[in-house]
Design a protein around this motif. Structure first.
Motif, PDB file in Angstrom:
ATOM      1  N   VAL A  31      49.354  -3.264  31.862  1.00 25.62           N
ATOM      2  CA  VAL A  31      50.774  -3.571  31.944  1.00 25.62           C
ATOM      3  C   VAL A  31      51.143  -4.460  30.760  1.00 25.62           C
ATOM      4  CG1 VAL A  31      52.613  -4.554  33.363  1.00 25.62           C
ATOM      5  CG2 VAL A  31      50.680  -3.389  34.454  1.00 25.62           C
ATOM      6  N   VAL A  32      51.920  -3.925  29.838  1.00 25.28           N
ATOM      7  CA  VAL A  32      52.179  -4.593  28.571  1.00 25.28           C
ATOM      8  C   VAL A  32      52.816  -5.959  28.756  1.00 25.28           C
ATOM      9  CG1 VAL A  32      53.535  -4.460  26.436  1.00 25.28           C
ATOM     10  CG2 VAL A  32      52.280  -2.457  27.237  1.00 25.28           C
ATOM     11  N   TRP A  33      53.784  -6.091  29.684  1.00 26.80           N
ATOM     12  CA  TRP A  33      54.476  -7.377  29.817  1.00 26.80           C
ATOM     13  C   TRP A  33      53.584  -8.431  30.468  1.00 26.80           C
ATOM     14  CZ3 TRP A  33      56.213  -2.798  31.997  1.00 26.80           C
ATOM     15  CH2 TRP A  33      56.042  -2.645  33.379  1.00 26.80           C
ATOM     16  N   GLU A  34      52.487  -8.050  31.104  1.00 30.66           N
ATOM     17  CA  GLU A  34      51.526  -9.020  31.604  1.00 30.66           C
ATOM     18  C   GLU A  34      50.454  -9.340  30.565  1.00 30.66           C
ATOM     19  OE1 GLU A  34      49.849  -7.976  35.365  1.00 30.66           O
ATOM     20  OE2 GLU A  34      51.685  -8.488  36.452  1.00 30.66           O
ATOM     21  N   GLU A  35      50.048  -8.323  29.831  1.00 30.51           N
ATOM     22  CA  GLU A  35      49.009  -8.516  28.811  1.00 30.51           C
ATOM     23  C   GLU A  35      49.553  -9.262  27.593  1.00 30.51           C
ATOM     24  OE1 GLU A  35      45.930  -7.707  29.210  1.00 30.51           O
ATOM     25  OE2 GLU A  35      45.964  -6.302  30.910  1.00 30.51           O
ATOM     26  N   ARG A  78      32.367 -10.926  21.456  1.00 34.53           N
ATOM     27  CA  ARG A  78      33.807 -11.139  21.458  1.00 34.53           C
ATOM     28  C   ARG A  78      34.391 -10.924  22.856  1.00 34.53           C
ATOM     29  NH1 ARG A  78      36.681  -8.031  16.509  1.00 34.53           N
ATOM     30  NH2 ARG A  78      38.461  -8.758  17.747  1.00 34.53           N
ATOM     31  N   THR A  79      35.413 -11.680  23.183  1.00 31.94           N
ATOM     32  CA  THR A  79      36.083 -11.539  24.480  1.00 31.94           C
ATOM     33  C   THR A  79      37.581 -11.289  24.319  1.00 31.94           C
ATOM     34  OG1 THR A  79      36.430 -13.942  24.635  1.00 31.94           O
ATOM     35  CG2 THR A  79      34.402 -13.061  25.605  1.00 31.94           C
ATOM     36  N   ASP A  80      38.001 -10.929  23.100  1.00 31.10           N
ATOM     37  CA  ASP A  80      39.428 -10.811  22.801  1.00 31.10           C
ATOM     38  C   ASP A  80      39.857  -9.366  22.570  1.00 31.10           C
ATOM     39  OD1 ASP A  80      38.050 -10.440  20.426  1.00 31.10           O
ATOM     40  OD2 ASP A  80      39.498 -11.545  19.202  1.00 31.10           O
ATOM     41  N   TRP A  81      39.257  -8.426  23.285  1.00 30.19           N
ATOM     42  CA  TRP A  81      39.614  -7.025  23.096  1.00 30.19           C
ATOM     43  C   TRP A  81      39.421  -6.259  24.395  1.00 30.19           C
ATOM     44  CZ3 TRP A  81      35.934  -3.145  23.852  1.00 30.19           C
ATOM     45  CH2 TRP A  81      34.602  -3.582  23.993  1.00 30.19           C
ATOM     46  N   LEU A  85      42.925   0.971  22.331  1.00 26.75           N
ATOM     47  CA  LEU A  85      42.299  -0.313  22.012  1.00 26.75           C
ATOM     48  C   LEU A  85      43.380  -1.372  21.848  1.00 26.75           C
ATOM     49  CD1 LEU A  85      39.845  -2.071  21.131  1.00 26.75           C
ATOM     50  CD2 LEU A  85      40.288  -1.260  18.783  1.00 26.75           C
ATOM     51  N   SER A  86      43.198  -2.488  22.550  1.00 24.85           N
ATOM     52  CA  SER A  86      44.086  -3.637  22.405  1.00 24.85           C
ATOM     53  C   SER A  86      43.283  -4.830  21.918  1.00 24.85           C
ATOM     54  CB  SER A  86      44.755  -3.990  23.734  1.00 24.85           C
ATOM     55  OG  SER A  86      45.727  -3.023  24.085  1.00 24.85           O
ATOM     56  N   LEU A  87      43.900  -5.641  21.066  1.00 28.35           N
ATOM     57  CA  LEU A  87      43.274  -6.842  20.537  1.00 28.35           C
ATOM     58  C   LEU A  87      44.054  -8.069  20.985  1.00 28.35           C
ATOM     59  CD1 LEU A  87      42.548  -5.655  16.876  1.00 28.35           C
ATOM     60  CD2 LEU A  87      40.994  -5.606  18.842  1.00 28.35           C
ATOM     61  N   GLY A  88      43.351  -9.205  21.078  1.00 27.98           N
ATOM     62  CA  GLY A  88      44.017 -10.436  21.485  1.00 27.98           C
ATOM     63  C   GLY A  88      44.287 -10.517  22.969  1.00 27.98           C
ATOM     64  N   VAL A  89      43.559  -9.744  23.770  1.00 29.13           N
ATOM     65  CA  VAL A  89      43.704  -9.772  25.231  1.00 29.13           C
ATOM     66  C   VAL A  89      42.336 -10.066  25.848  1.00 29.13           C
ATOM     67  CG1 VAL A  89      45.641  -8.162  25.196  1.00 29.13           C
ATOM     68  CG2 VAL A  89      43.303  -7.281  25.468  1.00 29.13           C
ATOM     69  N   GLN A  90      42.315 -10.307  27.155  1.00 31.29           N
ATOM     70  CA  GLN A  90      41.063 -10.593  27.832  1.00 31.29           C
ATOM     71  C   GLN A  90      40.176  -9.353  27.864  1.00 31.29           C
ATOM     72  OE1 GLN A  90      43.232 -13.015  31.278  1.00 31.29           O
ATOM     73  NE2 GLN A  90      41.020 -12.937  31.603  1.00 31.29           N
ATOM     74  N   ARG A  91      38.895  -9.561  27.600  1.00 31.23           N
ATOM     75  CA  ARG A  91      37.944  -8.453  27.660  1.00 31.23           C
ATOM     76  C   ARG A  91      37.834  -7.923  29.082  1.00 31.23           C
ATOM     77  NH1 ARG A  91      35.668  -4.584  27.954  1.00 31.23           N
ATOM     78  NH2 ARG A  91      33.567  -3.956  27.323  1.00 31.23           N
TER      79      ARG A  91
END
Length: 225
Positions: A90-94, A47-50, A73-79
């Motif tokens: 940075v939340v507003w970039e991610e 997976r590359t979405d975490w 842990l964040s999901l739906g972002v670039q690994r």
């Protein structure tokens, strides 16, 4: 939830400090999060979405100092991002807040049961876990919270199942980097602990050794062929 003004330019990750400048005060704060990250890297290798961050500055609002969770842990972002990785999150970039935040209570109390709990609740982070390995402040060793209607509710089950993540989190005895003790682990829905990279390697060695023994036995006993 904090709101951003689209008319105001937002600072980029390169313009922001990479932490709050406060060092961790216990080795466990590094190793516990490191083990969780290593297990995920093995279990979610395809997976590359975490992204799992450890002791990394988490910027949730342009005009606020970052919070630095022991793990998140964040999901739906670039690994992975770039050659050198993220200097901070940075939340507003991610485009995504963490789905899980982990804090580890050590020698210095840093608001795990107070100000940080309140902040993560205001940010609407779905899951918050406090690991208290030294049993400080007369608190239980493991506390898990789920966001329900904007408020955190303490969960009693351990391992603690997180539907959005598809994994559970809880304690268990094991060895990591040669250190035998209680650790935090990921669990599947059946309550089985996910293997660590070290355990996976040991399992592979055992399989190879068993195959070699079988081949030697066949060589000594041609009838078995």
């Amino acid at each position: 939830m904090f709101q951003y003004n689209p008319a105001e330019p937002l600072p980029t990750v390169e313009q922001l400090p990479d932490s709050d400048g406060k060092p961790v005060d216990n080795e466990l704060q590094v190793e516990v999060a490191g083990l969780l990250s290593a297990i995920l890297s093995l279990a979610w290798a395809g997976r590359t979405d975490w992204f799992f961050g450890a002791n990394l500055g988490l910027y949730y609002a342009p005009d606020e100092e970052p919070v630095v969770p022991d793990g998140f842990l964040s999901l739906g972002v670039q690994r992975h991002k770039g050659e050198h990785g993220r200097p901070s999150y940075v939340v507003w970039e991610e485009g995504a807040l963490p789905v899980l935040v982990l804090e580890i209570v050590s020698r210095t109390y840093r608001g795990e049961y107070g100000s940080k709990l309140t902040l993560y609740q205001q940010l609407a982070i779905p899951y918050y876990v406090i690991y208290n390995p030294m049993r400080r402040r007369q608190q239980s060793p493991f506390a898990a919270y789920r966001l329900v209607d904007g408020n955190y509710h303490r969960q009693e089950a351990e391992p603690f199942w997180m539907q959005e993540v598809g994994l559970g989190l809880g304690r268990g005895e094991g060895t990591y980097k040669g250190w035998q003790r209680e650790w935090l682990y990921w669990f599947n829905q059946d309550g089985r602990r996910l293997s660590t990279p070290e355990e996976q390697m040991e399992q592979e060695r055992a399989k190879i050794a068993a195959l070699e023994r079988r081949l030697r036995q066949l060589g000594e006993d041609p009838v078995g062929l």
